[in-house]
Design a protein around this motif. Sequence first.
Motif, PDB file in Angstrom:
ATOM      1  N   VAL A  93      41.758  38.787  41.378  1.00 16.26           N
ATOM      2  CA  VAL A  93      40.348  38.451  41.159  1.00 16.26           C
ATOM      3  C   VAL A  93      39.764  39.388  40.105  1.00 16.26           C
ATOM      4  N   CYS A 106      36.828  44.343  46.804  1.00 18.01           N
ATOM      5  CA  CYS A 106      36.761  43.121  46.006  1.00 18.01           C
ATOM      6  C   CYS A 106      36.416  43.451  44.553  1.00 18.01           C
ATOM      7  N   ALA A 107      36.742  42.517  43.672  1.00 17.54           N
ATOM      8  CA  ALA A 107      36.480  42.684  42.247  1.00 17.54           C
ATOM      9  C   ALA A 107      34.987  42.893  41.961  1.00 17.54           C
ATOM     10  N   GLU A 108      34.141  42.153  42.659  1.00 18.84           N
ATOM     11  CA  GLU A 108      32.705  42.236  42.389  1.00 18.84           C
ATOM     12  C   GLU A 108      32.156  43.621  42.729  1.00 18.84           C
ATOM     13  N   THR A 120      40.653  47.470  51.287  1.00 16.81           N
ATOM     14  CA  THR A 120      40.626  46.699  50.039  1.00 16.81           C
ATOM     15  C   THR A 120      39.212  46.584  49.506  1.00 16.81           C
ATOM     16  N   SER A 156      47.744  40.045  49.260  1.00 17.59           N
ATOM     17  CA  SER A 156      47.223  38.666  49.259  1.00 17.59           C
ATOM     18  C   SER A 156      47.737  37.862  48.070  1.00 17.59           C
ATOM     19  N   CYS A 197      32.373  36.536  48.042  1.00 18.21           N
ATOM     20  CA  CYS A 197      32.368  36.584  49.508  1.00 18.21           C
ATOM     21  C   CYS A 197      31.024  37.120  50.001  1.00 18.21           C
ATOM     22  N   ASN A 211      40.025  43.319  41.945  1.00 19.02           N
ATOM     23  CA  ASN A 211      40.227  43.739  43.332  1.00 19.02           C
ATOM     24  C   ASN A 211      41.370  44.742  43.407  1.00 19.02           C
ATOM     25  N   GLU A 215      43.734  46.343  46.393  1.00 23.35           N
ATOM     26  CA  GLU A 215      44.084  46.238  47.806  1.00 23.35           C
ATOM     27  C   GLU A 215      44.710  47.530  48.315  1.00 23.35           C
TER      28      GLU A 215
HETATM   29  N1  THU Z   1      38.396  39.089  46.899  1.00 24.87           N
HETATM   30  C1  THU Z   1      37.604  39.457  45.850  1.00 24.87           C
HETATM   31  O1  THU Z   1      38.009  40.292  45.024  1.00 24.87           O
HETATM   32  N2  THU Z   1      36.367  38.921  45.758  1.00 24.87           N
HETATM   33  C2  THU Z   1      35.849  37.990  46.622  1.00 24.87           C
HETATM   34  O2  THU Z   1      34.699  37.591  46.477  1.00 24.87           O
HETATM   35  C3  THU Z   1      36.679  37.474  47.702  1.00 24.87           C
HETATM   36  C4  THU Z   1      37.991  38.128  47.907  1.00 24.87           C
HETATM   37  C5  THU Z   1      39.735  39.677  47.026  1.00 24.87           C
HETATM   38  C6  THU Z   1      39.906  40.630  48.185  1.00 24.87           C
HETATM   39  C7  THU Z   1      41.382  40.532  48.465  1.00 24.87           C
HETATM   40  O3  THU Z   1      42.056  41.467  47.633  1.00 24.87           O
HETATM   41  C8  THU Z   1      41.758  39.131  48.029  1.00 24.87           C
HETATM   42  O4  THU Z   1      40.694  38.670  47.208  1.00 24.87           O
HETATM   43  C9  THU Z   1      41.981  38.161  49.173  1.00 24.87           C
HETATM   44  O5  THU Z   1      40.909  38.161  50.044  1.00 24.87           O
END
Ligand code: THU
Length: 127
Positions: free
Chosen positions: A26, A53-55, A51, A22, A87, A42, A44
């Motif tokens: 993040v 996410c960072a959170e 994948t 992507s 997200c 994050n 992937e």
């Molecule tokens: N992503 C996050 O790390 N946190 C979010 O809240 C939304 C999306 C990341 C997941 C993926 O690696 C990239 O952003 C694109 O969606």
Amino acid sequence: MNAADLFVKARTAAGKAYAPYSKFQVGCALETQGGGLFTGCNVENASYGLTICAERNTIFHAVAEEGPDMKIATLAVIALGHEFPPCGACRQVIAEFATPETVVWFLRDGKPVSMTMAELLPAGFRI
Ligand code: THU
């Protein structure tokens, strides 16, 4: 820790993202109610659905360190060159380790915005 310092930590973590697909880098930083500080990015995968996410990466690390009673006091998320709040999947995971007063920071139009967990996910799934 204040929001500005939390954003600095989150931005540093974003620089470590593994995001070859992507290109969204993040980062997240959180402070627990016990005063612990954790960061994450994050990560992937070629099988895109794997994948993380960072959170969620940050929260799972905090649980691994502090244990199942870990509670988030404040969390900040930032992306390099993009702006978005957590997200939906991450909101549900934040809620699992939050109180209604937990504060979540993100950027909107270049400025820090904060929402409580109750505002961010008013009707989350609960059992
Ligand atoms: N992503 C996050 O790390 N946190 C979010 O809240 C939304 C999306 C990341 C997941 C993926 O690696 C990239 O952003 C694109 O969606």
